[in-house]
Write an enzyme that holds these catalytic residues in place. Structure first.
Site, PDB file in Angstrom:
ATOM      1  CG  ASP A 139     -10.780 -34.300   4.067  1.00  0.00           C
ATOM      2  OD1 ASP A 139     -11.285 -33.341   4.409  1.00  0.00           O
ATOM      3  OD2 ASP A 139     -11.409 -35.482   3.597  1.00  0.00           O
ATOM      4  CG  HIS A 146     -17.366 -39.129  10.418  1.00  0.00           C
ATOM      5  ND1 HIS A 146     -17.802 -39.683   9.639  1.00  0.00           N
ATOM      6  CD2 HIS A 146     -15.977 -39.204  10.080  1.00  0.00           C
ATOM      7  CE1 HIS A 146     -16.990 -40.161   8.514  1.00  0.00           C
ATOM      8  NE2 HIS A 146     -15.784 -39.957   8.730  1.00  0.00           N
ATOM      9  NE  ARG A 154     -11.429 -49.501  12.537  1.00  0.00           N
ATOM     10  CZ  ARG A 154     -11.329 -48.373  12.708  1.00  0.00           C
ATOM     11  NH1 ARG A 154     -11.546 -47.578  11.679  1.00  0.00           N
ATOM     12  NH2 ARG A 154     -11.232 -47.941  14.029  1.00  0.00           N
ATOM     13  CD  GLU A 211     -15.838 -38.446   3.897  1.00  0.00           C
ATOM     14  OE1 GLU A 211     -15.069 -37.454   3.820  1.00  0.00           O
ATOM     15  OE2 GLU A 211     -15.517 -39.548   4.289  1.00  0.00           O
ATOM     16  CD  GLU A 213     -14.539 -33.564   4.577  1.00  0.00           C
ATOM     17  OE1 GLU A 213     -13.555 -32.764   4.754  1.00  0.00           O
ATOM     18  OE2 GLU A 213     -14.553 -34.684   4.375  1.00  0.00           O
ATOM     19  CG  ASP A 245     -13.471 -36.171   1.018  1.00  0.00           C
ATOM     20  OD1 ASP A 245     -13.150 -36.161   0.104  1.00  0.00           O
ATOM     21  OD2 ASP A 245     -13.014 -36.515   2.074  1.00  0.00           O
ATOM     22  NE  ARG A 249     -17.812 -43.567   2.777  1.00  0.00           N
ATOM     23  CZ  ARG A 249     -17.278 -42.512   3.412  1.00  0.00           C
ATOM     24  NH1 ARG A 249     -15.830 -42.488   3.557  1.00  0.00           N
ATOM     25  NH2 ARG A 249     -17.777 -41.549   3.891  1.00  0.00           N
ATOM     26  CD  GLN A 252     -12.537 -44.363   2.931  1.00  0.00           C
ATOM     27  OE1 GLN A 252     -13.450 -43.818   2.225  1.00  0.00           O
ATOM     28  NE2 GLN A 252     -11.987 -43.891   4.034  1.00  0.00           N
ATOM     29  CE  LYS A 265     -12.025 -40.158   1.858  1.00  0.00           C
ATOM     30  NZ  LYS A 265     -13.295 -39.665   2.647  1.00  0.00           N
ATOM     31  CB  THR A 269     -12.910 -32.352  -3.539  1.00  0.00           C
ATOM     32  OG1 THR A 269     -12.061 -33.541  -3.455  1.00  0.00           O
ATOM     33  CG2 THR A 269     -13.108 -31.525  -2.557  1.00  0.00           C
ATOM     34  CB  THR A 370     -17.318 -36.755   7.872  1.00  0.00           C
ATOM     35  OG1 THR A 370     -16.636 -37.239   6.466  1.00  0.00           O
ATOM     36  CG2 THR A 370     -18.726 -36.754   7.665  1.00  0.00           C
ATOM     37  CD  GLU A 384     -20.923 -40.955   9.740  1.00  0.00           C
ATOM     38  OE1 GLU A 384     -21.469 -40.666  11.091  1.00  0.00           O
ATOM     39  OE2 GLU A 384     -20.336 -40.162   9.076  1.00  0.00           O
TER      40      GLU A 384
HETATM   41 MN    MN Z   1     -13.174 -36.293   4.148  1.00  0.00          MN
END
Ligand code: MN
Length: 439
Positions: A139, A146, A154, A211, A213, A245, A249, A252, A265, A269, A370, A384
Site C-alpha cells: 500500500d 492526503h 499531526r 480510505e 484508493e 483500505d 485510526r 494506528q 490495517k 481490505t 488514499t 480528513e
Molecule cells: Mn492506505
C-alpha cells in the site's frame, strides 16, 4: 499505448444494455472478473462484463469464439483466478480484448458472435469472487493533499515527512483479509493509548475509517534483481480496481511508529470485482506534472513518456449508507475527486518498487494510497473530512459522522469520461462494518 478501434466512441454492442445511459460496461470497457451463478456449486471462472451481462470466457472458448493468441488467453482466463492470464503479458491481453470487441460489436457479421451469445450470464444471477490469488499487497501513500491533510493534523509546521516528495512511500500490507465488494467484517480490536494515559488498553477500535484508493493489479512480473525501467513499467500492469483500505485510526497512531501500520490495517481490505484494463483506460491518460518549485524526481523516476501521459483521470466518489432502520437505507455522498491529482504515477510506483531488486509477481496488488484532491469535499478518508473526528461531517440524508458506526456501509465508485470518448466505469467496492467481537 496508442488508441485503436476498441476505443471508438461510436462502437456499439449487440448487448443492448451496454448502451444504457450511465452503464459502467459499454463495449469500450470490457473489464475482467471471476464469477459463478449465485447459489450454485459451479466452479469460479473468469468473465468479462458487457452491459448487464457477463461473457463466460471458458464457455465462449469451448464454443470456438477465439483463435490463436486470443484463444490461449481465454483458456487461461477461464480458471478460478486470473493469474494465468496476467502472466501471459500485454500482447495476449490485447489480442483477447480485440477479439471480444469484434465479436460483441453490433452490425458486424462476426462469426464469433453466436459463440459469445451462448456464453452470456446475467450479472443479476451471478456472484463475484476476488479475481486474483494475491501473492503480495503493497500500500502506497502518494497523494500530496492526503499527506498534507493528515500531516497538518499531526504537526501544522511540518506536515510532510522529508521523504514524501522524493519517493513513493509504501508499506507491505496483508492479503489474508482482502475481500471482494460485499465484504462484511467486524470492527477490529487493538491496543489504544489515550491522550495523557499511562498505559494502553485493549479495546474495540473507536476511530474506524475508510480510505478511497485504487488497486493496481500487476500483470507480468519481473525477476528478482532485475528492476523495471520507468518506460516499461505499464507493461507490467494489467489493470485497476477500486480499493478500500479500511483503517483503525486510534490503533494506528499508537502502533505505527517506527515500523508502520499493523492491526490498524490488517483486518479488512475491499476490492471491486471488475479489473478495468490499462488498455481500456488509455483514452483517459493525461500529462503528469511536478510543480517547478518542488523537488524533481531522481533520474530513475523521470521520463518524457511519464511526463506526457503518466497521470490518469479517474473520477471517484465515496458514499455512506447507514444501516436501514425500518425504511430503505439512504445514501450520502462523502467526497468526490479524481486520481489525476496524485503526486506519483502508477509507473513510478512500479519502478520504485523494483529498483532495489524486489520481484513483482502476476496478481500482486499495489494500493495507490488514499486519494484526496485539493478542493473541499475531495478528501478520501473521514479523518480528513472530520478533522480527526472533531468536526463531524453532516450527512445529506441526515445525521453526522466523525468516524464510522456499526452497520455503516461504505461504497466506492469510479468512472472515466472525456469529450469525444465513451464513458467507462469500475462498478463499486462495497463493505459493511459489523459490531466488534464480544470481549
Ligand atoms: Mn492506505
Amino acid at each position: 499505448m496508442a488508441l485503436d478501434f476498441t476505443h471508438d466512441p461510436a462502437r456499439r454492442a449487440w448487448v443492448a444494455s451496454a448502451q444504457a445511459a450511465g452503464s459502467d460496461f459499454p463495449i469500450q470497457n470490457l473489464p475482467f472478473g471471476v464469477f459463478r451463478r449465485r447459489g450454485s456449486n459451479e466452479p469460479w471462472r473468469g468473465g468479462v462484463a458487457i452491459g448487464d451481462q457477463i461473457v463466460c470466457l471458458g464457455a465462449a472458448q469451448a464454443a470456438g469464439a477465439f483463435e490463436g493468441v486470443a484463444a490461449r488467453a481465454a483458456q487461461a482466463a477461464a480458471a478460478p483466478v486470473l493469474n494465468g492470464l496476467l502472466a501471459q503479458g500485454p500482447a495476449a491481453w490485447r489480442a483477447l480484448r480485440h477479439a471480444l470487441s469484434q465479436g460483441l460489436c453490433d452490425g458486424v457479421a462476426a462469426p464469433q458472435a453466436a459463440a459469445l451469445r451462448g456464453a452470456l450470464v446475467p450479472q443479476a444471477e451471478a456472484e463475484m469472487a476476488l479475481p486474483l490469488a494475491v501473492g503480495d499487497y503493497t500500500d502506497f501513500y502518494t497523494s500530496l493533499d492526503h499527506a498534507l491533510n493528515i500531516g497538518r493534523l499531526r504537526d501544522p509546521a511540518n506536515p510532510l515527512t522529508p521523504n514524501f516528495q522524493w519517493l513513493p512511500v509504501a508499506y507491505h500490507g496483508r492479503v489474508s483479509t482482502m475481500g471482494v465488494s460485499g465484504q462484511r467484517f467486524r470492527r477490529p480490536w487493538g491496543q489504544v493509548m489515550a491522550p495523557g494515559a499511562k498505559a494502553p488498553v485493549l479495546q474495540p477500535c473507536g476511530m474506524l475509517d475508510y480510505e478511497l484508493e485504487l488497486g493496481i493489479v500487476v500483470g507480468q512480473g519481473n525477476a528478482a534483481g532485475e528492476p523495471v525501467a520507468l518506460d516499461a513499467a505499464l507493461d507490467h500492469v494489467f489493470g485497476i480496481t477500486l480499493l478500500n483500505d479500511w483503517s483503525a485510526r486510534d490503533i494506528q497512531f499508537w502502533e505505527m511508529l517506527p515500523l508502520g501500520p499493523f492491526h490498524a490495517k490488517n483486518f479488512a481490505t475491499t476490492l471491486s470485482p471488475w479489473i478495468v484494463t490499462m488498455d481500456a483506460l488509455a483514452p483517459y491518460r493525461m500529462a503528469w506534472t511536478r510543480p517547478a518549485d518542488h523537488p524533481q524526481p531522481l533520474p530513475y523516476l523521470e521520463s518524457a513518456g511519464n511526463r506526457a501521459a503518466g497521470a490518469l483521470d479517474i473520477q471517484l466518489e465515496v458514499w455512506l449508507e447507514p444501516e436501514a432502520s425500518g425504511s430503505a437505507p439512504s445514501a450520502s455522498r462523502l467526497s468526490r475527486t479524481s486520481f489525476r491529482h496524485q503526486y506519483w504515477t502508477i509507473a513510478q510506483m512500479v519502478t520504485h518498487h523494483t529498483v532495489g531488486g524486489c520481484a513483482l509477481q502476476p496478481g500482486d496488488v499495489l494500493g495507490s494510497g488514499t486519494i484526496s484532491g485539493p478542493g473541499a469535499g475531495e478528501a478520501g478518508a473521514l479523518i480528513e473530512l472530520s478533522k480527526f473526528g472533531r468536526e463531524p461531517v453532516r450527512l445529506e440524508a441526515g445525521g453526522e459522522r466523525g468516524f464510522l458506526l456499526d452497520g455503516d456501509t461504505v461504497v466506492l465508485r469510479g468512472w472515466c469520461e472525456a469529450p469525444g470518448r465513451a464513458r467507462i466505469g469500475f462498478g463499486e467496492a462495497r463493505g459493511t462494518v459489523l459490531p466488534a467481537r464480544a470481549a
